[in-house]
Design an enzyme around this catalytic site. Structure first.
Site, PDB file in Angstrom:
ATOM      1  N   ALA A 100       0.871  -1.181   0.000  1.00 28.25           N
ATOM      2  CA  ALA A 100       0.000   0.000   0.000  1.00 28.25           C
ATOM      3  C   ALA A 100       0.906   1.229   0.000  1.00 28.25           C
ATOM      4  O   ALA A 100       1.895   1.285   0.727  1.00 28.25           O
ATOM      5  CB  ALA A 100      -0.890   0.011   1.237  1.00 28.25           C
ATOM      6  N   LYS A 101       0.566   2.194  -0.840  1.00 23.21           N
ATOM      7  CA  LYS A 101       1.324   3.457  -0.836  1.00 23.21           C
ATOM      8  C   LYS A 101       0.660   4.344   0.213  1.00 23.21           C
ATOM      9  O   LYS A 101      -0.170   5.205  -0.097  1.00 23.21           O
ATOM     10  CB  LYS A 101       1.319   4.102  -2.222  1.00 23.21           C
ATOM     11  N   ALA A 102       1.024   4.081   1.450  1.00 19.20           N
ATOM     12  CA  ALA A 102       0.376   4.713   2.597  1.00 19.20           C
ATOM     13  C   ALA A 102       1.307   5.719   3.262  1.00 19.20           C
ATOM     14  O   ALA A 102       2.521   5.518   3.325  1.00 19.20           O
ATOM     15  CB  ALA A 102      -0.044   3.654   3.609  1.00 19.20           C
TER      16      ALA A 102
END
Length: 337
Positions: free
Chosen positions: A189-191
């Site tokens: 996830a690009k969190a």
């Protein structure tokens, strides 16, 4: 002014001014302020840049419960084009799933909103930042009672952090900070929460006179840079860590691998040791901001002949041809606006 002169000035000013080292260096290295012009898309409406605000009790501000994308729009000879827009939107929604976010907009609505935002701002070339975040509502660790807000901003592109390594090689430090393990957080996830870890590594590298950090995973294997994927070239073979090592499934990473394969080459994915970095003939990094950038020093070890390598230089040219629409094989990656 040479980098050594800049560092000397920094060191002198740090002894005089009551300002934190980190803040001062960031201001000096990246002095171009963001212009408060144009509009930002927020929950379906374009609002003036200066009015794009959130409440101080926004959940994401307190608990890093947000996901985002970084996308480039290029000024090609055929007009402005957004690079791999579909894949970026897909990844945004995959990230949302991993954080139990109920998106109030469809992929098509977000795609159309990105295009609309770029058009409305009249930028021929820009960086685009879609952001989904748990907003203001209830306060506490559990985010799901809050609505998921979405914003889309874009701004004029300047090289900024991606400059080191584009023309001459970047100097990298193997960070003392370990890359977050995927058993702790979903690394695909690009969190925002993942980037707190990366920011610690980046600042540590800058504080020690380097341009960028390289992060190892909990097993001591190479994961990625603070915000880029990493490749090495050894005996004319291109190698990169597998995604299982903890790096993000970078869209530029995937693009470069496909470009290499379409041009008759191949990439080996395998776990890399710290020693593999030191003994490499070439090292390069990939990312939305970085595109393809050269690394010529790791810690105190010089890579190759301390200059950008032949493979890296060729890939820079091939990647540029793709983003500029000059390679017809990859035209489907461009969304012309």
């Amino acid at each position: 002014m040479q980098s050594n002169q800049i560092k000397n000035i920094i060191n002198k000013l740090e002894d005089i001014l009551p300002i934190s080292k980190i803040f001062f260096k960031l201001v000096l290295y990246f002095p171009i302020p963001m212009k408060e012009i144009g509009k930002i898309w927020m929950n379906g409406k374009l609002v003036p840049f200066k009015d794009a605000k959130v409440h101080v009790l926004t959940h994401a501000l307190h608990y890093s419960t947000s996901i985002f994308e970084g996308i480039r729009c290029y000024n090609t000879p055929k007009g402005s084009a957004i690079f791999r827009l579909e894949e970026h939107v897909d990844r945004l929604f995959n990230s949302a799933k991993l954080y139990s976010m109920k998106m109030q907009y469809s992929k098509k609505e977000i795609t159309d909103a990105i295009i609309k935002t770029v058009k409305d701002n009249g930028l021929k070339e820009c960086y685009i930042r879609p952001l989904a975040y748990y907003g203001f509502g209830t306060m506490g660790l559990t985010p799901t009672p809050n609505k998921v807000d979405v914003s889309i901003a874009c701004w004029e592109w300047n090289m900024g952090e991606g400059k080191a390594g584009k023309f001459s090689g970047a100097k990298c430090k193997v960070s003392s900070w370990i890359k977050i393990d995927s058993r702790s957080q979903p690394m695909q996830a690009k969190a925002a929460s993942n980037y707190a870890n990366a920011a610690l590594a980046r600042v540590e590298a800058l504080e020690n006179g380097y341009d960028e950090a390289i992060m190892l995973n909990i097993n001591g294997k190479v994961a990625e840079g603070s915000a880029e994927n990493i490749f090495i070239v050894k005996d004319n073979t291109i190698q990169t860590p597998p995604l299982s090592a903890g790096g993000l499934e970078g869209i530029t990473r995937d693009s470069v691998i496909q470009i290499i394969e379409e041009n008759g080459g191949y990439v080996i994915e395998r776990d890399l040791e710290r020693g593999d970095l030191y003994s490499a003939d070439e090292i390069f990094m990939t990312g939305t901001a970085a595109e393809v950038k050269s690394v010529t020093q790791i810690d105190k070890v010089i890579i190759g002949n301390a200059k950008m390598g032949k493979t890296t230089k060729e890939l820079q040219k091939l990647f540029s041809d793709v983003t500029m629409g000059k390679d017809e094989r990859f035209l489907p990656w461009l969304t012309f606006i």
